[in-house]
Design an enzyme around this catalytic site. Structure first.
Site, PDB file in Angstrom:
ATOM      1  N   HIS A 170       9.108  -4.382   4.055  1.00 20.23           N
ATOM      2  CA  HIS A 170       7.785  -4.982   3.873  1.00 20.23           C
ATOM      3  C   HIS A 170       6.956  -4.809   5.142  1.00 20.23           C
ATOM      4  CE1 HIS A 170       5.269  -8.840   3.084  1.00 20.23           C
ATOM      5  NE2 HIS A 170       4.673  -7.783   2.593  1.00 20.23           N
ATOM      6  N   GLU A 174       9.274  -6.661   7.674  1.00 18.13           N
ATOM      7  CA  GLU A 174      10.193  -7.681   7.157  1.00 18.13           C
ATOM      8  C   GLU A 174      11.192  -6.944   6.254  1.00 18.13           C
ATOM      9  OE1 GLU A 174       8.299 -10.437   4.359  1.00 18.13           O
ATOM     10  OE2 GLU A 174       9.420 -12.078   5.273  1.00 18.13           O
ATOM     11  N   ASN A 202       5.100 -14.007   3.128  1.00 12.20           N
ATOM     12  CA  ASN A 202       4.166 -14.405   2.067  1.00 12.20           C
ATOM     13  C   ASN A 202       4.452 -15.798   1.511  1.00 12.20           C
ATOM     14  OD1 ASN A 202       2.255 -12.325   1.994  1.00 12.20           O
ATOM     15  ND2 ASN A 202       3.792 -10.965   1.112  1.00 12.20           N
ATOM     16  N   SER A 219       5.434  -7.141  -1.894  1.00  7.77           N
ATOM     17  CA  SER A 219       5.133  -8.383  -1.186  1.00  7.77           C
ATOM     18  C   SER A 219       5.907  -9.554  -1.748  1.00  7.77           C
ATOM     19  CB  SER A 219       3.642  -8.700  -1.314  1.00  7.77           C
ATOM     20  OG  SER A 219       2.873  -7.628  -0.855  1.00  7.77           O
TER      21      SER A 219
HETATM   22  P1  NAD Z   1      -3.558  -0.336  -3.303  1.00  9.45           P
HETATM   23  O1  NAD Z   1      -4.232  -0.790  -4.548  1.00  9.45           O
HETATM   24  O2  NAD Z   1      -4.375   0.017  -2.106  1.00  9.45           O
HETATM   25  O3  NAD Z   1      -2.637   0.960  -3.606  1.00  9.45           O
HETATM   26  C1  NAD Z   1      -1.757   1.033  -4.686  1.00  9.45           C
HETATM   27  C2  NAD Z   1      -1.533   2.504  -4.970  1.00  9.45           C
HETATM   28  O4  NAD Z   1      -0.525   2.616  -5.993  1.00  9.45           O
HETATM   29  C3  NAD Z   1      -2.801   3.205  -5.485  1.00  9.45           C
HETATM   30  O5  NAD Z   1      -3.074   4.355  -4.699  1.00  9.45           O
HETATM   31  C4  NAD Z   1      -2.408   3.565  -6.912  1.00  9.45           C
HETATM   32  O6  NAD Z   1      -3.026   4.780  -7.387  1.00  9.45           O
HETATM   33  C5  NAD Z   1      -0.889   3.714  -6.780  1.00  9.45           C
HETATM   34  N1  NAD Z   1      -0.221   3.715  -8.070  1.00  9.45           N
HETATM   35  C6  NAD Z   1      -0.477   2.940  -9.158  1.00  9.45           C
HETATM   36  N2  NAD Z   1       0.316   3.339 -10.179  1.00  9.45           N
HETATM   37  C7  NAD Z   1       1.093   4.354  -9.715  1.00  9.45           C
HETATM   38  C8  NAD Z   1       2.088   5.168 -10.301  1.00  9.45           C
HETATM   39  N3  NAD Z   1       2.447   5.032 -11.588  1.00  9.45           N
HETATM   40  N4  NAD Z   1       2.676   6.128  -9.536  1.00  9.45           N
HETATM   41  C9  NAD Z   1       2.318   6.294  -8.254  1.00  9.45           C
HETATM   42  N5  NAD Z   1       1.362   5.553  -7.648  1.00  9.45           N
HETATM   43  C10 NAD Z   1       0.757   4.598  -8.376  1.00  9.45           C
HETATM   44  O7  NAD Z   1      -2.468  -1.456  -2.961  1.00  9.45           O
HETATM   45  P2  NAD Z   1      -1.744  -1.757  -1.572  1.00  9.45           P
HETATM   46  O8  NAD Z   1      -2.477  -2.859  -0.907  1.00  9.45           O
HETATM   47  O9  NAD Z   1      -1.511  -0.478  -0.860  1.00  9.45           O
HETATM   48  O10 NAD Z   1      -0.364  -2.386  -2.075  1.00  9.45           O
HETATM   49  C11 NAD Z   1       0.749  -1.561  -2.401  1.00  9.45           C
HETATM   50  C12 NAD Z   1       2.030  -2.372  -2.288  1.00  9.45           C
HETATM   51  O11 NAD Z   1       2.134  -2.868  -0.946  1.00  9.45           O
HETATM   52  C13 NAD Z   1       2.122  -3.576  -3.201  1.00  9.45           C
HETATM   53  O12 NAD Z   1       3.452  -3.741  -3.614  1.00  9.45           O
HETATM   54  C14 NAD Z   1       1.704  -4.723  -2.302  1.00  9.45           C
HETATM   55  O13 NAD Z   1       2.219  -5.965  -2.715  1.00  9.45           O
HETATM   56  C15 NAD Z   1       2.331  -4.280  -0.987  1.00  9.45           C
HETATM   57  N6  NAD Z   1       1.738  -4.859   0.230  1.00  9.45           N
HETATM   58  C16 NAD Z   1       0.393  -5.010   0.318  1.00  9.45           C
HETATM   59  C17 NAD Z   1      -0.150  -5.567   1.488  1.00  9.45           C
HETATM   60  C18 NAD Z   1      -1.626  -5.737   1.610  1.00  9.45           C
HETATM   61  O14 NAD Z   1      -2.076  -6.440   2.549  1.00  9.45           O
HETATM   62  N7  NAD Z   1      -2.437  -5.148   0.769  1.00  9.45           N
HETATM   63  C19 NAD Z   1       0.683  -5.933   2.547  1.00  9.45           C
HETATM   64  C20 NAD Z   1       2.067  -5.731   2.431  1.00  9.45           C
HETATM   65  C21 NAD Z   1       2.572  -5.204   1.254  1.00  9.45           C
END
Ligand code: NAD
Length: 294
Positions: A140, A152, A190, A119
């Site tokens: 993104h 994005e 963002n 993000s």
């Molecule tokens: P989340 O907490 O739901 O999921 C994160 C996942 O990463 C978990 O399943 C965790 O076990 C895994 N993880 C952690 N360490 C790891 C490792 N060493 N190896 C493999 N997997 C590992 O978070 P999310 O909301 O899915 O966010 C994930 C990414 O997407 C982030 O970079 C976030 O900024 C981005 N993002 C999030 C949103 C949102 O609205 N939540 C929107 C766009 C982008």
């Protein structure tokens, strides 16, 4: 190069959604998390959410089964060896992502593209940690990926035109509209969103209004589909805080500082919907009430 097989790293809310969207566009998908159980759990969640669509008559059981069959849970990053594109969607933490990018780079075949769903973290920095900086790019997706139309695309300074064109057409095959951002903190979406979410949290912290008034104000007064506090809970408060910290540090302007209330909620583990509690407290039936915040 033709993209046929896609790896997704991180089987949380975004990674699971991206795997679903990619499999829905007939790509073969390998889904990897920190261990095989988490990857299998991510696949099971996709199956149960598609099951609800079958129950509602939106898709057939055959469509669900074919989509789910295209997703293979992987035990580790080594399972990305024959992927043409990997989308990294692990926790928003720069040290973790740098580490994961190095491991993916070592495991992936020459010429394969390594993208991140980050993000806010610099793609130029992530690209610099690999031996394939021209094949690194930001993809993104918005939350939830199966519903939200936008991807994005963020170009690192090193990203090649060919990488950009391949990733754009893969996103379009997944049914998405693409916008392009330069690699700057928070990119475009963002950069606009996070200051608004933080401002809502400041207003709550200062007692200007309560949780429901703030969200109703945005829904009915601004015509937003969701209020900023419910949206923060959906995104994950740890993710909102991580993005705010990147904006604050990298743009060097205190207008991007994170509210103490947001920091405290994250410190308490009240991360929003995924934790069952954030600005709202969620029950098992999908109901919610504003949390008591002190
Ligand atoms: P989340 O907490 O739901 O999921 C994160 C996942 O990463 C978990 O399943 C965790 O076990 C895994 N993880 C952690 N360490 C790891 C490792 N060493 N190896 C493999 N997997 C590992 O978070 P999310 O909301 O899915 O966010 C994930 C990414 O997407 C982030 O970079 C976030 O900024 C981005 N993002 C999030 C949103 C949102 O609205 N939540 C929107 C766009 C982008």
């Amino acid at each position: 190069m033709d993209i046929k097989k896609i790896g997704v790293l991180g089987a949380g809310q975004m990674g699971g959604g991206i795997a679903q969207v990619a499999a829905g566009a007939s790509y073969e998908v390998v889904l990897v998390d920190a261990n095989i159980d988490l990857a299998k759990r991510g696949k099971a969640k996709i199956e149960s959410s598609l099951g609800r669509q079958v129950d509602k008559g939106k898709i057939t059981a055959a469509v669900r089964d074919a989509l789910v069959a295209r997703i293979t849970p992987g035990a580790s990053i080594a399972d990305f060896k024959d992927c043409d594109l990997v989308v990294e969607a692990a926790t928003e933490n720069v040290a973790l992502k740098l580490d994961l990018f190095k491991s993916c780079d070592a495991a992936m075949k020459a010429g394969a593209i390594l993208s991140s769903n980050t993000s806010s973290i610099s793609l130029t920095k992530l690209a610099g940690a690999t031996s394939r900086p021209d094949r690194v790019i930001g993809m993104h997706f918005m939350n939830p990926p199966p519903l939200m139309k936008l991807v994005e695309i963020v170009r690192a300074m090193q990203t090649s035109e060919e990488t950009f064109a391949l990733v754009k057409s893969a996103a379009e095959r997944m049914g998405k509209t693409v916008t392009v951002s330069r690699d700057a903190p928070g990119f475009l979406v963002n950069r606009m969103l996070i200051p608004m979410l933080c401002e809502a949290c400041f207003a709550l912290q200062e007692g200007v209004g309560n949780v429901e008034d703030i969200d109703t104000g945005a829904r009915l007064g601004l015509n937003h589909p969701m209020g900023p506090l419910e949206l923060s809970d959906l995104i994950g408060l740890d993710t909102v805080l991580a993005i705010a910290e990147v904006l604050h540090r990298d743009l060097g302007d205190d207008k991007y500082r994170a509210p103490t209330l947001l920091r405290n909620l994250v410190a308490a583990g009240w991360l929003g919907r995924k934790a069952g509690r954030g600005f709202y407290t969620y029950d098992a039936n999908g109901g919610r009430t504003p949390s008591e915040l002190r």
